[in-house]
Scaffold this motif. Structure first.
Motif, PDB file in Angstrom:
ATOM      1  N   ALA A 360     -38.133  25.827 -32.223  1.00  0.00           N
ATOM      2  CA  ALA A 360     -37.022  24.912 -31.959  1.00  0.00           C
ATOM      3  C   ALA A 360     -36.121  25.470 -30.863  1.00  0.00           C
ATOM      4  CB  ALA A 360     -36.230  24.672 -33.242  1.00  0.00           C
ATOM      5  N   ARG A 363     -37.870  25.220 -27.506  1.00  0.00           N
ATOM      6  CA  ARG A 363     -37.826  23.852 -26.974  1.00  0.00           C
ATOM      7  C   ARG A 363     -36.434  23.504 -26.471  1.00  0.00           C
ATOM      8  NH1 ARG A 363     -41.089  21.734 -32.180  1.00  0.00           N
ATOM      9  NH2 ARG A 363     -43.189  22.301 -31.514  1.00  0.00           N
ATOM     10  N   ALA A 364     -35.410  23.918 -27.243  1.00  0.00           N
ATOM     11  CA  ALA A 364     -34.041  23.646 -26.815  1.00  0.00           C
ATOM     12  C   ALA A 364     -33.744  24.354 -25.496  1.00  0.00           C
ATOM     13  CB  ALA A 364     -33.059  24.080 -27.902  1.00  0.00           C
ATOM     14  N   ASN A 365     -34.191  25.613 -25.376  1.00  0.00           N
ATOM     15  CA  ASN A 365     -33.983  26.351 -24.124  1.00  0.00           C
ATOM     16  C   ASN A 365     -34.739  25.693 -22.980  1.00  0.00           C
ATOM     17  OD1 ASN A 365     -32.288  28.292 -25.186  1.00  0.00           O
ATOM     18  ND2 ASN A 365     -33.955  29.690 -25.719  1.00  0.00           N
ATOM     19  N   LEU A 368     -32.776  22.771 -22.052  1.00  0.00           N
ATOM     20  CA  LEU A 368     -31.521  23.195 -21.435  1.00  0.00           C
ATOM     21  C   LEU A 368     -31.756  23.678 -20.011  1.00  0.00           C
ATOM     22  CD1 LEU A 368     -28.540  23.439 -22.161  1.00  0.00           C
ATOM     23  CD2 LEU A 368     -28.964  25.775 -22.889  1.00  0.00           C
ATOM     24  N   ALA A 509     -32.932  18.709 -31.660  1.00  0.00           N
ATOM     25  CA  ALA A 509     -32.127  19.393 -30.649  1.00  0.00           C
ATOM     26  C   ALA A 509     -32.647  19.106 -29.241  1.00  0.00           C
ATOM     27  CB  ALA A 509     -32.130  20.896 -30.913  1.00  0.00           C
ATOM     28  N   GLU A 510     -33.985  19.120 -29.092  1.00  0.00           N
ATOM     29  CA  GLU A 510     -34.572  18.866 -27.778  1.00  0.00           C
ATOM     30  C   GLU A 510     -34.307  17.429 -27.337  1.00  0.00           C
ATOM     31  OE1 GLU A 510     -38.808  19.739 -25.457  1.00  0.00           O
ATOM     32  OE2 GLU A 510     -38.751  19.651 -27.643  1.00  0.00           O
ATOM     33  N   LYS A 512     -31.753  15.548 -28.108  1.00  0.00           N
ATOM     34  CA  LYS A 512     -30.351  15.410 -27.696  1.00  0.00           C
ATOM     35  C   LYS A 512     -30.146  15.915 -26.270  1.00  0.00           C
ATOM     36  CE  LYS A 512     -28.103  15.574 -32.228  1.00  0.00           C
ATOM     37  NZ  LYS A 512     -27.158  16.327 -33.107  1.00  0.00           N
ATOM     38  N   LEU A 513     -30.753  17.047 -25.948  1.00  0.00           N
ATOM     39  CA  LEU A 513     -30.605  17.584 -24.597  1.00  0.00           C
ATOM     40  C   LEU A 513     -31.278  16.694 -23.559  1.00  0.00           C
ATOM     41  CD1 LEU A 513     -31.160  21.369 -25.364  1.00  0.00           C
ATOM     42  CD2 LEU A 513     -29.053  20.317 -24.548  1.00  0.00           C
TER      43      LEU A 513
END
Length: 740
Positions: A360, A363-365, A368, A509-510, A512-513
């Motif tokens: 997670a 993926r978020a990074n 981002l 989270a991904e 949303k970004l």
């Protein structure tokens, strides 16, 4: 008489030297095997001994067996054996303990008895356990050296002491007391042939745990009990420690496994180990690490064990397979331990949650990084097509996604979505069919749904029902996709679609970004379009402004020409004043736009003289007081003419103040210091220099040197000091010369 015991689990016999002697065996070579033992017996008696052993084990009956031993020299000896069954803490048969004696030659009974007494004395004297004998009243009649050491009583003190006095009253169970009472009358009872754990009392009153094994013997018509006492204090501590350690192991949430380092078979496991894998403890102990770890390669085990033996510990990540076939990621910490043998201890931690969190976070990074890179493109890209191409390229290159494309809506009847840019492994995907967002069968795809609903659409392509789009995606290695609507304040623009080769991509989270990325993309498109419109409008305004400015400048030049035509003596004066004023302003570092306005103001600074009669302007002699007053009014007259004209510069004010002086001695307002506009202070200096250096009807030219000396004398009082200094530098360094 000799002491022996049979270890049932190992099927091994442990004989002291006397037993070996009685059976004709060599203690030095006797290994305790059944073959050795039965080989020393008469062939006809072997079945009798086996039957007696079986009866004791199965029926918990006292072991009693008479048999014949055949010695190596061929002599035959009659043997009587007695024993009883000993169980472990779980009640399972563990040992048969007993004694045997030789009854071969009853004629030599007394001699044999003396030998046995001597042997018994030696045994008792060298025994580590306390050996005692009780009469049928429970009084001590025999007490060895070990008993003296354990209980603290000497032989003399112990003889005649009742067994009950050696036991802790609170720990001596009533059932045991009844059993001893029965023994006195019958020589039997529950305590004979068993091992009891009791609490004993030393001479000093301290209490300690003991293990008491009792057998019976009849002497002179009375039953006696022979007891072997072992101080089990250390054993109890060890057992307590083992139980505590086992409890701690079972409380551990991590699986703990003990393995054979040669075969990798499980030797012991804690509760977390077999529960996490879905096995019972017994099932797991029948398996090896290869059965539960599909990542463990037999070809690399030897290399791994060499590293483990060298370092003592090793940690790696792998996967474990449950009984139901499901797998989960684990972190395995291996330790190498040498005790009675070599062991490998494995601590296994289920890292499913950690791996999910890592994925997670990764993926978020990824999202981002993509968002940051795309925002940078928004700042640097000045063209919409370039910006869209950059966004798709950065999504693939920076984000590591397999493919990305942007499509805009066409306002046609078919509601077409027209691809505008793409990057990555597209391989003709966008040409597999016409993309539209109509609410029909063809338009009920992720693209159309995202546009119609205004919500992001995440698809697990590998799990979705087959459609032409999904099949084309699978062929190109797309496993998951997200389609994000591009919504601006003006309405729906189109979609941003992103594809990955991972089947479980695009978590909350991904998403949303990436939604934020879509919003920034829309902002970028709107900004670029607004910028393009603004640039077009600005270019038009600049064009019109330039035309207007040129018209104003042409008008000023026309006015200046008119003034000079009326006063031929001052022809060119205003132009030369403008040149010098511009040079001084540049020396002072003023902006070019300010300098341009100053130069234009200088070119018409004497505009007010149009109101002065021509004969006064051309009078060759000194003016009267009234004439001087009329002439001085030209600054106010010029301001009155210019004040209502909208110039980009304060030209009217510059003309109005060009005869003001720093000390307030000027006209028409008598202003002082900074109350005078800087451009007017420059204009005043340039006007004085040019006027004094040029011819006038009432006098000849005084020259530039005289004019500059006038400036030096009035520096800081009449004229601005900085302006004077700048003017003097221009002439001193020959960077300016008054034109003819």
């Amino acid at each position: 008489m000799g002491a022996w015991h049979l270890d049932i689990g190992e099927n091994r016999r442990y004989f002291d030297d006397q037993v070996c002697h009685l059976l004709g065996l060599d203690p030095a070579t006797f290994a305790g095997t059944a073959e050795e033992f039965f080989g020393a017996l008469h062939p006809d008696d072997r079945a009798i001994v086996k039957a007696a052993l079986t009866r004791t084990i199965e029926q918990d009956a006292p072991y009693e067996s008479d048999y014949r031993a055949v010695w190596p020299d061929g002599s035959v000896h009659d043997i009587t054996a007695r024993g009883r069954l000993v169980r472990d803490d779980q009640g399972r048969p563990m040992q048969i303990q007993g004694i045997i004696w030789d009854i071969t030659d009853r004629k030599q009974a007394e001699q044999t008895l003396r030998e046995r007494e001597d042997m018994l004395s030696k045994i008792m004297g060298s025994a580590q356990d306390a050996i005692l004998m009780l009469d049928n009243s429970g009084n001590v009649v025999l007490w060895n050296a070990a008993a003296e050491k354990i209980f603290g009583y000497s032989n003399q003190e112990a003889l005649g002491k009742n067994l009950h006095l050696l036991l802790a009253p609170s720990r001596f169970h009533a059932a045991h007391r009844d059993a001893f009472d029965r023994f006195r009358s019958t020589g039997g009872g529950d305590v004979i042939g068993k091992t009891l754990e009791l609490a004993a009392l030393r001479k000093d009153g301290t209490e300690f745990p003991m293990e008491l094994s009792l057998s019976n013997v009849k002497l002179k018509g009375q039953w006696h009990a022979v007891g072997i006492v072992r101080d089990i204090t250390e054993r109890k501590k060890s057992e307590a420690g083992v139980k505590l350690f086992q409890a701690l192991l079972d409380q551990s949430t991590d699986a703990i496994e003990v393995l054979d380092p040669d075969t990798f078979h499980f030797l012991d496991v804690n509760q977390a180990a077999y529960r996490s894998l879905g096995y019972s403890r017994e099932e797991l102990l029948s398996l090896s690490a290869f059965d539960i770890d599909p990542t463990l390669e037999r070809s690399k085990v030897t290399e791994m064990m060499q590293g483990l033996r060298k370092s003592g510990s090793l940690t790696h990540e792998g996967r474990h397979r449950r009984k139901d076939g499901t797998e989960f990621p684990v972190e395995v910490s291996l330790g190498y331990v040498q005790l009675d043998r070599d062991y490998m201890v494995s601590v296994v931690r289920d890292i499913t949650t950690r791996k999910q969190a890592e994925r997670a976070l990764e993926r978020a990074n990824r999202a981002l990084r993509t968002l940051s890179a795309c925002n940078s493109a928004l700042v640097h890209d000045g063209d919409e097509a370039e910006f869209l191409a950059s966004i798709c390229r950065l999504i693939v290159e920076i984000g590591g996604y397999r493919m990305a494309w942007i499509g805009f809506l066409e306002q046609d009847a078919a509601k077409t979505v027209r691809p505008m840019a793409h990057d990555g492994h597209e391989d003709g995907y966008l040409m597999t069919g016409k993309i539209n967002w109509a609410d029909d069968e063809l338009g009920r795809n992720p693209f159309g749904t995202a546009i119609r609903t205004g919500a992001a659409q995440v698809s697990r392509i590998s799990q979705s029902a087959p459609t032409p789009w999904q099949e084309a995606a699978r062929q190109r290695g797309y496993q998951s996709s997200i389609v994000l609507p591009l919504l601006s304040s003006a309405g729906k623009l189109g979609v941003l679609a992103i594809y990955t080769a991972e089947s479980d991509a695009f978590d909350e989270a991904e998403v949303k970004l990436l939604q934020e990325l879509a919003s920034d993309l829309v902002f970028g498109i709107d900004t670029l379009r607004m910028r393009a419109e603004h640039d077009r409008s600005t270019n038009e305004n600049l064009h019109y402004s330039e035309i207007l400015r040129q018209s104003l400048e042409d008008s000023i030049k026309a006015i200046a020409s008119t003034v000079e035509m009326r006063d031929p003596y001052t022809a060119g004066h205003q132009r030369r004043v403008g040149q010098l004023a511009a040079a001084i302003a540049r020396e002072l570092g003023l902006p070019e736009n300010t300098i341009r306005g100053l130069e234009l103001a200088a070119s018409i600074h004497d505009l007010g003289k149009i109101s002065v009669p021509a004969e006064i302007l051309a009078k060759p002699s000194k003016l009267t007081t009234i004439e001087s007053m009329l002439l001085k009014n030209h600054a106010q007259a010029g301001y009155d003419i210019l004040k209502d004209i909208k110039f980009p510069w304060p030209i009217a004010t510059m003309v109005w103040q060009h005869h003001e002086r720093i000390d307030g001695s000027g006209y028409p307002q008598g202003l002082k210091g900074d109350a005078i506009l800087l451009e007017s202070r420059i204009l005043a200096v340039a006007d004085v220099v040019e006027a004094m250096a040029s011819h006038r009807p009432y006098r000849a030219a005084l020259g530039a040197d005289r004019a500059l000396k006038e400036l030096e004398q009035g520096r800081g009082t009449i004229y601005d000091a900085a302006v004077v200094d700048a003017c003097l530098r221009l002439f001193a360094e020959s960077r300016f010369t008054l034109s003819a």
